[in-house]
Design a protein around this motif. Sequence first.
Motif, short mmCIF file in Angstrom:
data_model
loop_
_atom_site.label_atom_id
_atom_site.label_comp_id
_atom_site.label_asym_id
_atom_site.label_seq_id
_atom_site.Cartn_x
_atom_site.Cartn_y
_atom_site.Cartn_z
N GLU A 266 0.54 -0.85 -0.21
CA GLU A 266 -0.01 -0.03 -0.14
C GLU A 266 0.54 1.49 0.06
O GLU A 266 0.80 2.28 -0.81
CB GLU A 266 -1.07 -0.02 1.26
N ASP A 267 2.16 1.31 0.96
CA ASP A 267 2.72 2.32 0.65
C ASP A 267 3.69 2.44 -0.45
O ASP A 267 4.15 4.01 -0.88
CB ASP A 267 3.78 2.52 2.00
N SER A 268 3.75 1.70 -1.09
CA SER A 268 4.61 1.17 -2.24
C SER A 268 4.03 2.55 -3.07
O SER A 268 4.22 3.19 -3.94
CB SER A 268 5.70 0.12 -2.95
N GLN A 269 2.36 1.87 -3.22
CA GLN A 269 1.98 2.62 -4.40
C GLN A 269 1.23 4.23 -4.05
O GLN A 269 1.90 5.25 -4.81
CB GLN A 269 0.49 1.93 -4.35
N LEU A 270 1.56 4.33 -3.00
CA LEU A 270 1.42 5.66 -2.29
C LEU A 270 2.76 6.36 -2.92
O LEU A 270 1.90 8.19 -2.97
CB LEU A 270 1.17 6.67 -1.57
N LEU A 271 3.64 5.86 -2.43
CA LEU A 271 4.98 6.68 -2.66
C LEU A 271 4.90 6.95 -4.23
O LEU A 271 5.57 8.15 -4.78
CB LEU A 271 6.13 6.28 -1.96
N ARG A 272 4.78 5.74 -4.96
CA ARG A 272 4.91 5.91 -6.63
C ARG A 272 4.03 7.36 -7.04
O ARG A 272 4.18 8.10 -7.90
CB ARG A 272 4.41 4.51 -7.55
N GLN A 273 2.93 7.44 -6.79
CA GLN A 273 1.80 8.85 -6.55
C GLN A 273 1.94 9.85 -6.45
O GLN A 273 2.00 11.13 -7.41
CB GLN A 273 0.34 7.96 -6.34
N ILE A 274 2.79 9.66 -5.13
CA ILE A 274 3.10 11.48 -4.36
C ILE A 274 3.95 11.38 -6.07
O ILE A 274 3.86 12.88 -6.21
CB ILE A 274 3.73 10.92 -3.60
N ARG A 275 5.44 10.70 -5.75
CA ARG A 275 6.22 10.80 -6.78
C ARG A 275 5.84 11.52 -7.94
O ARG A 275 5.78 12.38 -8.51
CB ARG A 275 7.45 9.90 -6.84
N ASP A 276 5.29 10.98 -9.37
CA ASP A 276 4.40 11.26 -9.93
C ASP A 276 3.68 12.46 -9.94
O ASP A 276 3.98 13.35 -10.74
CB ASP A 276 3.48 10.25 -10.04
N ASP A 277 2.55 13.29 -8.86
CA ASP A 277 2.24 13.96 -8.96
C ASP A 277 3.21 15.31 -8.15
O ASP A 277 2.70 16.64 -9.17
CB ASP A 277 0.84 14.24 -8.18
#
Length: 348
Positions: A266-277
């Motif tokens: 879950e945290d990996s997915q959120l980190l990737r999304q935050i990075r992109d945005d």
Amino acid sequence: MIDMIEKEDPVITEEEAAQYDRQIRLWGLDAQKRLRGSRVLLVGLGGLGAEVAKNLILAGVKGLTMLDHEKASEELCRAQFLVPVSKYGQSRAQASVERAQTLNPMVEVRAQIGLIEDMPESFFLPFSAVCLTGCSRAVMVRVDHICAEHNIMLFSGDIHGYYGYMFCNLGPEHSYVEEKPKVVKPSGDSNDGPEAKRVKLDPNETTMVKKTAKFCMLKEALQVDWTTEKAKAGLKKRPVDYFLLHVLLKFRAEKHRAPEPKSFAEDSQLLRQIRDDLLEAMGVGANILSDDFISYCFSVMPPVCAVVGGVLGQEIVKALSQRDAPHRNFFFFDGRKGNGMVDYFGPN
């Protein structure tokens, strides 16, 4: 910055002179007196906080107040050497006092339970320096503002897996001294040739040189406009860890915690999304931070705590003693490479 000697005029006793003999020989009596006149607030008693506490206590500050609101866990004790196994479930701050005090009985070590967010402005006024560990961006910006208003030194840092960082703000004009090799003037004999007329440095003799350094606020350092031509020109020289810090601060703001191994997917997915945005919004592009950063920013690693805590503690000691050039303003550490990098924002 107010000179700590003038502020409290501490007296070094014979017992203290014996205790700090090596340090006095290393950086001088005046520097040690400044340390002995300094009180430090340390926020957060995780692995990084314990390392900072150890370094400040051994250096010989007058007092260290450890503020924390969390309880000690089994996982914590694997990265925090001040908490005994027998004190699981107790306040992290209170559980750390006994071992911290044994490091140096001459330092006043005390614990306080509470949230830094709940502390009024007046709470910070008795301290010469404040060190925040594991805090959110909002908390760090608020405390930095309070410290700047009252000429209090501000330090902050955190650990995320293999990564670590520290930030410091010592004010618009921090004074310090550096020991430099003494300049040997050339002789007046013109027959000795051009080599003899050159200015030389004598490594066996030194002189103290007074200097000043300017620092910027944390908010200013984090709000760089990367769409300007000047910022774009310097982008290649900027360590990628600076942008990783933005991602991790945004993660903490949304989840109110650091990334955890038990929530890896879950945290990996959120980190990737935050990075992109976030990085796209900053105008630098998400590709500046490759996907492999995610697997290296989970848990708290004791070796990384030791390195970053050593640097953070050393910078606080240098600032309080007004001895040697401080880092400006960030220090980033990447445990995968085993190296650190200093990055500067603000006035020249």
